[in-house]
Design an enzyme around this catalytic site. Structure first.
Site, PDB file in Angstrom:
ATOM      1  N   LYS A 163      24.746  -3.674  21.850  1.00 18.23           N
ATOM      2  CA  LYS A 163      23.968  -2.787  21.472  1.00 18.23           C
ATOM      3  C   LYS A 163      24.024  -1.372  22.056  1.00 18.23           C
ATOM      4  O   LYS A 163      24.069  -1.304  23.169  1.00 18.23           O
ATOM      5  CB  LYS A 163      22.616  -3.080  21.090  1.00 18.23           C
ATOM      6  CG  LYS A 163      22.204  -4.264  20.571  1.00 18.23           C
ATOM      7  CD  LYS A 163      22.423  -3.838  18.708  1.00 18.23           C
ATOM      8  CE  LYS A 163      21.922  -5.084  17.930  1.00 18.23           C
ATOM      9  NZ  LYS A 163      21.761  -4.536  16.515  1.00 18.23           N
ATOM     10  N   ASP A 191      27.935  -2.408  18.478  1.00 15.57           N
ATOM     11  CA  ASP A 191      27.033  -1.966  17.242  1.00 15.57           C
ATOM     12  C   ASP A 191      26.046  -0.894  17.624  1.00 15.57           C
ATOM     13  O   ASP A 191      25.461  -0.947  18.442  1.00 15.57           O
ATOM     14  CB  ASP A 191      26.042  -3.171  16.794  1.00 15.57           C
ATOM     15  CG  ASP A 191      25.012  -2.977  15.613  1.00 15.57           C
ATOM     16  OD1 ASP A 191      25.195  -2.176  15.195  1.00 15.57           O
ATOM     17  OD2 ASP A 191      24.347  -3.800  15.572  1.00 15.57           O
ATOM     18  N   GLU A 218      30.448  -1.187  14.598  1.00 18.76           N
ATOM     19  CA  GLU A 218      29.516  -1.316  13.502  1.00 18.76           C
ATOM     20  C   GLU A 218      28.588  -0.287  13.178  1.00 18.76           C
ATOM     21  O   GLU A 218      27.990   0.352  14.452  1.00 18.76           O
ATOM     22  CB  GLU A 218      28.879  -2.909  13.978  1.00 18.76           C
ATOM     23  CG  GLU A 218      27.650  -2.947  12.741  1.00 18.76           C
ATOM     24  CD  GLU A 218      26.948  -4.481  13.126  1.00 18.76           C
ATOM     25  OE1 GLU A 218      26.008  -4.629  12.476  1.00 18.76           O
ATOM     26  OE2 GLU A 218      27.545  -5.075  13.900  1.00 18.76           O
ATOM     27  N   ASP A 243      26.630  -2.167   8.044  1.00 16.16           N
ATOM     28  CA  ASP A 243      25.543  -2.843   8.124  1.00 16.16           C
ATOM     29  C   ASP A 243      24.403  -2.227   7.445  1.00 16.16           C
ATOM     30  O   ASP A 243      24.131  -2.494   6.162  1.00 16.16           O
ATOM     31  CB  ASP A 243      25.193  -3.285   9.828  1.00 16.16           C
ATOM     32  CG  ASP A 243      23.742  -3.806   9.831  1.00 16.16           C
ATOM     33  OD1 ASP A 243      23.263  -4.511   8.753  1.00 16.16           O
ATOM     34  OD2 ASP A 243      23.268  -4.188  10.929  1.00 16.16           O
TER      35      ASP A 243
END
Length: 371
Positions: A163, A191, A218, A243
Site C-alpha cells: 500500500k 497499490d 494498481e 480497482d
C-alpha cells in the site's frame, strides 16, 4: 422457499494492527452482518463492508439502507432466485453495492446449504485447487515495511501487495526498500489507491522504479479517470490494474472499449455481491482481461464469498482476501494454510459463524421479519 426474517448486526472487527492506506487509517474494521432465515429453517449469512471513499456508503448509511429498504423488500422472496433478488433490490434503491452484497451473499449461502453443495458449484464449479495468499503491507516507513515483508517471507509468503499513495518519490523509496530486503524472487504488487492522482505523476514514479521488477501497478490515479489509465498503459511497460475505477457493468464496458487495463480487481462490495461479480468476470474473460478478487477487509463471511467466485473461474489469476488473517477476533472460521487458501467442500459458504462472538462485537442490531 421464501425469506421470512433478516437480522442485521453492526459490528467492529478488531484488527491486530492498524490498517493504513492512502486515504484512511482503520484501527477496527466496521462491518454489517446479515443473518437470513427462510421458512424451511435454512439460515444464511452475508456481509457488507462499505467504504465511503470507494462505494460512497458509510457503515451507518449501509445499516439504515438494509434495515429500512433492502431487507423489507426481499422478505417473502425466494433466496435462490438471484436475478430476481437483484431486480427487487435495484427497484428499491440504486447503487449501494456493499449493502446489496450482504443480501446477495446470504442468498447464495442459503442456496448452497439447501442443495448441499458449496457456493462455487452454483457458479460454474471449482476450477482452481488453491491460491497463494498475498500479504498486504500497510503504509509505513521504508524500514518498517521492509522488516514486515522479511518476517512474512520467513513465514512462507511469496508475494506482497504494498500500500502506497503518498508523495510519489517517498513511495518509490518504500518499494525499493522492500525489494532490497526480500530479493528478486518475491512478487511485489503496488497499490496506490488513487494516491498519485494523475498520469504525469504516475509515469514519474514508474520511471524511478523501472528496475524494481513489480508485478503490477494498481489504481494509481483517481477512480473516474479512465483516460489517465489509458495514457499510462500506452507509455509504461508494467501491467496496470484497475480497482476503484471498476464498480459495475458500465465501467467494465468503458475499460474494455478503451483497453484501459491489463487486469481488473473485482470486489463483491463494489459490484453488489457474488451474482454481479460473475457477470463482470465473464465480461473480462471475453475481452481477455485477467481478474483478481480483492478485499475490503471482510470477515470470514465476506472473504469466503469472494473465494468462491475466484475458485470458480479460469480468468481469476490472483486473490487478495486476507481480512481474517488481520483480525484478533473473527466471527467465522475460514481456514488458511499459509501461504495458501484452499476451500473446503462444506455446503454454502463453508463458514460456521460463532453467534457468541457476533453478539460480543455487535454495536447495535435490528430484526426485519415477515408480517
Amino acid at each position: 422457499m421464501k425469506i421470512t426474517q433478516i437480522e442485521i448486526y453492526a459490528i467492529h472487527l478488531p484488527l491486530i494492527e492498524p490498517f493504513i492506506i492512502s486515504y484512511d487509517r482503520y484501527d477496527t474494521m466496521p462491518s454489517i452482518i446479515v443473518k437470513m432465515t427462510t421458512d424451511t429453517g435454512v439460515i444464511g449469512y452475508g456481509e457488507s463492508v462499505p467504504d465511503d471513499h470507494v462505494t460512497g456508503e458509510s457503515w451507518e448509511s449501509t445499516y439504515a439502507v438494509l434495515k429500512h429498504q433492502l431487507a423489507p423488500a426481499v422478505i417473502g422472496q425466494n433466496p435462490m432466485e438471484f436475478e430476481k433478488i437483484h431486480e427487487v433490490m435495484n427497484k428499491v434503491i440504486r447503487d449501494v453495492p456493499a449493502a446489496k452484497a450482504a443480501i446477495d451473499i446470504a442468498c447464495f449461502d442459503i442456496a448452497g446449504k439447501t442443495l448441499q453443495v458449496p457456493v462455487y458449484q452454483l457458479i460454474g464449479g471449482r476450477f482452481h485447487k488453491k491460491f497463494p495468499i498475498t500479504h498486504v503491507l500497510s503504509i509505513g516507513s521504508p524500514e518498517k515495511m521492509a522488516n514486515e515483508a522479511a518476517e512474512h517471507v520467513e513465514m512462507g509468503y511469496r508475494s506482497f501487495k504494498m500500500k502506497v499513495g503518498t508523495e510519489v518519490m517517498k513511495d518509490v523509496e518504500r518499494i525499493k526498500a522492500v525489494r532490497e530486503r526480500v530479493g528478486a524472487d518475491i512478487a511485489i504488487r503496488v497499490d496506490v489507491n488513487q494516491g498519485w492522482v494523475n498520469a504525469s505523476t504516475t509515469l514519474r514514479g514508474l520511471r524511478a522504479m523501472r528496475d524494481l521488477d513489480i508485478d503490477w501497478l494498481e489504481q494509481p490515479v483517481k477512480a473516474d479517470d479512465i483516460d489517465a489509465m489509458v495514457e499510462i498503459k500506452s507509455k509504461a511497460d508494467v501491467s496496470l490494474m484497475i480497482d476503484e475505477g471498476l464498480h459495475g457493468v458500465k465501467e467494465m464496458r468503458e475499460i474494455i472499449a478503451k483497453r484501459a487495463a491489463d487486469k481488473v480487481n473485482i470486489k463483491l462490495m463494489k459490484c453488489g455481491g457474488i451474482y454481479p461479480a460473475m457477470k463482470l468476470a465473464v465480461m473480462a474473460e471475453m475481452a481477455g482481461i485477467e481478474c483478481q478478487v480483492g478485499s475490503m477487509v471482510e470477515s470470514s463471511v465476506g472473504s469466503a464469498a469472494g473465494f468462491h467466485v475466484a475458485f470458480s473461474k479460469k480468468i481469476m489469476t490472483s486473490v487478495e482476501l486476507t481480512g481474517p488473517l488481520k483480525f484478533s477476533k473473527d466471527i467465522g472460521d475460514l481456514h488458511y494454510e499459509v501461504p495458501f487458501i484452499e476451500l473446503n467442500e462444506k455446503p454454502g459458504l463453508g463458514v460456521t459463524v460463532d453467534e457468541a462472538i457476533l453478539e460480543e462485537l455487535c454495536k447495535f442490531k435490528d430484526v426485519v421479519k415477515e408480517g
